[in-house]
Scaffold this active site. Structure first.
Site, PDB file in Angstrom:
ATOM      1  N   HIS A   1      -7.888  -5.223   0.141  1.00 55.24           N
ATOM      2  CA  HIS A   1      -6.693  -4.409   0.356  1.00 55.24           C
ATOM      3  C   HIS A   1      -6.117  -4.760   1.728  1.00 55.24           C
ATOM      4  O   HIS A   1      -6.834  -4.915   2.704  1.00 55.24           O
ATOM      5  CB  HIS A   1      -7.085  -2.924   0.313  1.00 55.24           C
ATOM      6  CG  HIS A   1      -5.930  -1.991   0.400  1.00 55.24           C
ATOM      7  ND1 HIS A   1      -5.179  -1.618  -0.703  1.00 55.24           N
ATOM      8  CD2 HIS A   1      -5.389  -1.335   1.449  1.00 55.24           C
ATOM      9  CE1 HIS A   1      -4.238  -0.780  -0.337  1.00 55.24           C
ATOM     10  NE2 HIS A   1      -4.336  -0.594   0.972  1.00 55.24           N
TER      11      HIS A   1
ATOM     12  N   SER B   1       0.836  -1.199   0.000  1.00 59.19           N
ATOM     13  CA  SER B   1       0.000   0.000   0.000  1.00 59.19           C
ATOM     14  C   SER B   1       0.877   1.258   0.000  1.00 59.19           C
ATOM     15  O   SER B   1       1.621   1.491  -0.948  1.00 59.19           O
ATOM     16  CB  SER B   1      -0.949  -0.032   1.202  1.00 59.19           C
ATOM     17  OG  SER B   1      -1.941   0.955   1.097  1.00 59.19           O
TER      18      SER B   1
ATOM     19  N   ASP C   1      -9.493  -4.871  -4.871  1.00 57.47           N
ATOM     20  CA  ASP C   1      -8.910  -3.715  -4.193  1.00 57.47           C
ATOM     21  C   ASP C   1      -9.298  -2.438  -4.924  1.00 57.47           C
ATOM     22  O   ASP C   1      -9.238  -2.368  -6.158  1.00 57.47           O
ATOM     23  CB  ASP C   1      -7.383  -3.869  -4.156  1.00 57.47           C
ATOM     24  CG  ASP C   1      -6.694  -2.710  -3.451  1.00 57.47           C
ATOM     25  OD1 ASP C   1      -7.379  -1.965  -2.740  1.00 57.47           O
ATOM     26  OD2 ASP C   1      -5.477  -2.577  -3.631  1.00 57.47           O
TER      27      ASP C   1
END
Length: 693
Positions: free
Chosen positions: A651, A429, A621
């Protein structure tokens, strides 16, 4: 099953239920629920008839947006997949009703509520398909992001603000994800709404968590209440709430519980890298050197905290020089039971890790479970950087600290148990973003670049541009749009008026300080988006809502005043509207388009020369299109890149790697890519070390 067959089956089973219920109405002991269920089934039929041609249109063209024929994955495919999942759940429940409606143990009220929830979800997904159709029509061939000034990006924010979202967090929670993860997602959402309810009370962080445990029962038995409260929290509470909630996993009690199930390692220490100027050889001519200054943004030079994890004690890791920088974690120093004092030779590989958390929360401790497993699988030390967090430390502080830690690791690899012959940057991320931007900065300063990057679901575009996968933020329990914007706003520094030097304190102390700061300075700490709650127009709009307290009913009107109508909806269709109307603060600053913030916008000159980039993304995601478009950009300039798209995972799946077979397999894909960077042979499946010890 082909989508045409799915929608044909939907029409048929709805007709079967309607026919069956009509025949039993006179004998029904719950006529009101029966009538409501009949109305719901008819609405599902209508939504199905409208959605099928939209799905047909997307399936005819969505392959044009893939990276290549071998890598199917983009936001349009995901929207089709999510709709298919929703319809499949409706089919299962409708077939159950058709087969059991006359049984003695059949609960009409419960099944009616289930079908109402999925009917609401299908209605909202239909609205997302209309919005995605606008993107498809307006964007250039193969382009997933709408970068037009205003346009759908602003309209989607307006729609997100007013559209009903609670149905996705109640009975339908996590329907699109792997079934093995749904109990976990339900636990997260219940914990979040319970924590939010008690957050303003005069308690410490752990006290709030304990109080939340005793008040969570009502959210277990009342899914509609849970969904409504989750929607309120995601739109109303400010960044300090999210920082504190996300950091709860790092409190002493919870981290001790997770450590019990994690792989045992010989080295797990916190290092404090002093703020001194470093001298590194030039990548092009090692006989020359370049100076690398310590991080200075916002409050001047300061040390950087890192965590060293090594499954095996190696040369240099017990040296006096490293021990002078270290602080061991937990009761053990280096040698838990069963390990010998003998040191292993230096490893040729070195893994440098940047953790996720939206640039605003978590530390290496939140990610150490899978890092311990990786250190064992890869037989290499791992250095994880605890960079300073926004909004107290907005861009570029985190980038400066990560780059400085990377340079320090290259210069002092012998202390970390490695020769650094092969160096891999890995992050998830926000950490994936930092892997890319650190490499870009290394190229800019002519410092050695890593030998490869492994980025899991990276954020490569920190702007508010709309894309088909970002439409999923309407339904995602882990990454709602309002929270995504809060993170972007914090990292860009839009709402940061003053900053203080970062203090090197333990996580539990930081958690307590965050809680006290919020409770004592609540009004001062309120950010721009939260102030909109006090505007009269929001209060007036909220009072005009017709949604009942027990959640939406598809048989009733949900129309309320909207900031601006989206004209592309058909005349006979309107999505369900929320009673929680709050204007979302849309981040807007030139920093968001800085290539070191949004590497997807970087010029080719900043990307040429990057090491091989291996991206592992999830089809479900909201940031999927970031990965697809960045991989396309690298391939277009002949940069080595791979993209792997895993299915059915949310995610942040790396942090969940012990929860299911699917998350473990996704973690193994990352390990496989790291092994490729390290130029190691793939370990046979029957010899692979298990993730748990």
């Amino acid at each position: 099953m082909d989508h045409k067959d799915v929608f044909a089956a939907l029409q048929m089973v709805c007709s079967d239920v309607i026919l069956a219920l009509n025949g039993s109405r006179s004998n029904s002991s719950n006529a009101d629920a029966t009538d409501r269920l009949l109305g719901v089934m008819r609405q599902i039929q209508e939504h199905g008839r409208a959605v099928e041609p939209l799905i047909t249109g997307f399936t005819a063209v969505y392959h044009h947006f893939d990276l290549d024929a071998q890598t199917p994955g983009n936001g349009y495919r995901t929207l089709v997949k999510v709709v298919h999942s929703c319809v499949t759940n409706i089919l299962q429940k409708a077939r159950y009703i058709a087969s059991n409606y006359s049984g003695a143990f059949f609960r009409m009220d419960h099944n009616m509520a289930e079908m109402e929830a999925y009917c609401s979800a299908l209605c909202q997904l239909r609205a997302l398909l209309y919005l995605a159709q606008i993107l498809l029509n307006d964007n250039a061939h193969g382009q997933l992001y709408s970068q037009e000034q205003g346009g759908l990006s602003e309209r989607f924010v307006e729609e997100y603000t007013s559209m009903h979202k609670a149905c996705f967090y109640g009975r339908c929670l996590g329907f699109q994800f792997s079934p093995s993860l749904r109990p976990f997602l339900q636990t997260v959402v219940i914990s979040m709404v319970s924590f939010g309810e008690n957050y303003k009370k005069q308690q410490t962080g752990l006290g709030i968590a304990a109080l939340s445990f005793f008040t969570s029962g009502k959210y277990v038995v009342d899914p509609e209440l849970r969904g409504t409260e989750f929607e309120r929290i995601t739109q109303n509470l400010d960044m300090q709430f999210w920082k504190t909630f996300w950091n709860l996993t790092e409190t002493g009690l919870l981290s001790s519980l997770t450590r019990i199930a994690s792989t045992v390692v010989q080295v797990n220490v916190i290092l404090t890298i002093p703020a001194v100027c470093l001298s590194l050889p030039l990548a092009s001519d090692p006989s020359l050197s370049v100076s690398v200054n310590p991080p200075v943004a916002h409050w001047g030079p300061g040390p950087v905290k890192v965590r060293l994890i090594s499954h095996t004690l190696r040369q240099g890791q017990d040296s006096a020089e490293l021990l002078a920088l270290s602080r061991p974690e937990g009761p053990q120093l280096y040698l838990p039971g069963g390990f010998s004092r003998q040191t292993a030779p230096l490893s040729p590989g070195l893994l440098i890790h940047f953790h996720g958390g939206g640039f605003v929360a978590q530390t290496s401790k939140s990610h150490e479970n899978y890092l311990k497993s990786w250190s064992k699988d890869l037989n290499a030390p791992i250095l994880s950087v605890d960079y300073s967090l926004a909004p107290e430390a907005p861009f570029p502080r985190a980038l400066e600290e990560c780059f400085y830690a990377y340079c320090w690791a290259l210069k002092n690899c012998h202390l970390l148990g490695s020769t650094a012959e092969r160096v891999c940057l890995v992050g998830d991320s926000a950490g994936g973003n930092l892997c890319i931007t650190v490499s870009m900065r290394a190229m800019s300063l002519c410092v050695r670049v890593p030998d490869g990057i492994v980025a899991a679901y990276p954020a490569t575009l920190l702007t508010t541009d709309a894309s088909p996968s970002r439409l999923l933020t309407l339904i995602d329990p882990l990454l709602p749009l309002s929270v995504l914007y809060k993170c972007i706003d914090a990292y860009a520094g839009s709402s940061c008026h003053s900053v203080q030097p970062a203090q090197q304190i333990d996580t539990l102390t930081a958690l307590g300080q965050d809680t006290v700061k919020l409770l004592t300075n609540f009004t001062q700490g309120a950010t721009n988006w939260f102030q909109n709650l006090l505007e009269p127009k929001a209060a007036a709009a909220s009072s005009s809502s017709t949604i009942p307290s027990n959640g939406p009913s598809p048989s009733k009107s949900h129309s309320v005043a909207k900031p601006q109508e989206v004209q592309e909806y058909p005349e006979n269709f309107e999505p369900l509207r929320s009673r929680c109307l709050v204007d979302i603060h849309t981040p807007c600053t030139p920093i968001m388009k800085n290539p070191f913030v949004s590497p997807l916008l970087a010029p080719d000159s900043l990307l040429k020369g990057l090491p091989p980039v291996h991206i592992v993304a999830s089809a479900l995601d909201a940031l999927l299109d970031d990965s697809v478009m960045f991989a396309k950009k690298l391939r277009n300039i002949n940069q080595p890149v791979t993209l792997t798209v895993v299915e059915d995972l949310p995610h942040g799946f790396l942090s969940l790697f012990q929860l299911s077979k699917e998350t473990q397999e996704a973690s193994d894909i990352c390990v496989k890519r790291i092994r490729e960077v390290f130029q190691l042979e793939e370990q046979p499946a029957d010899q692979r070390q298990p993730g748990l010890s």
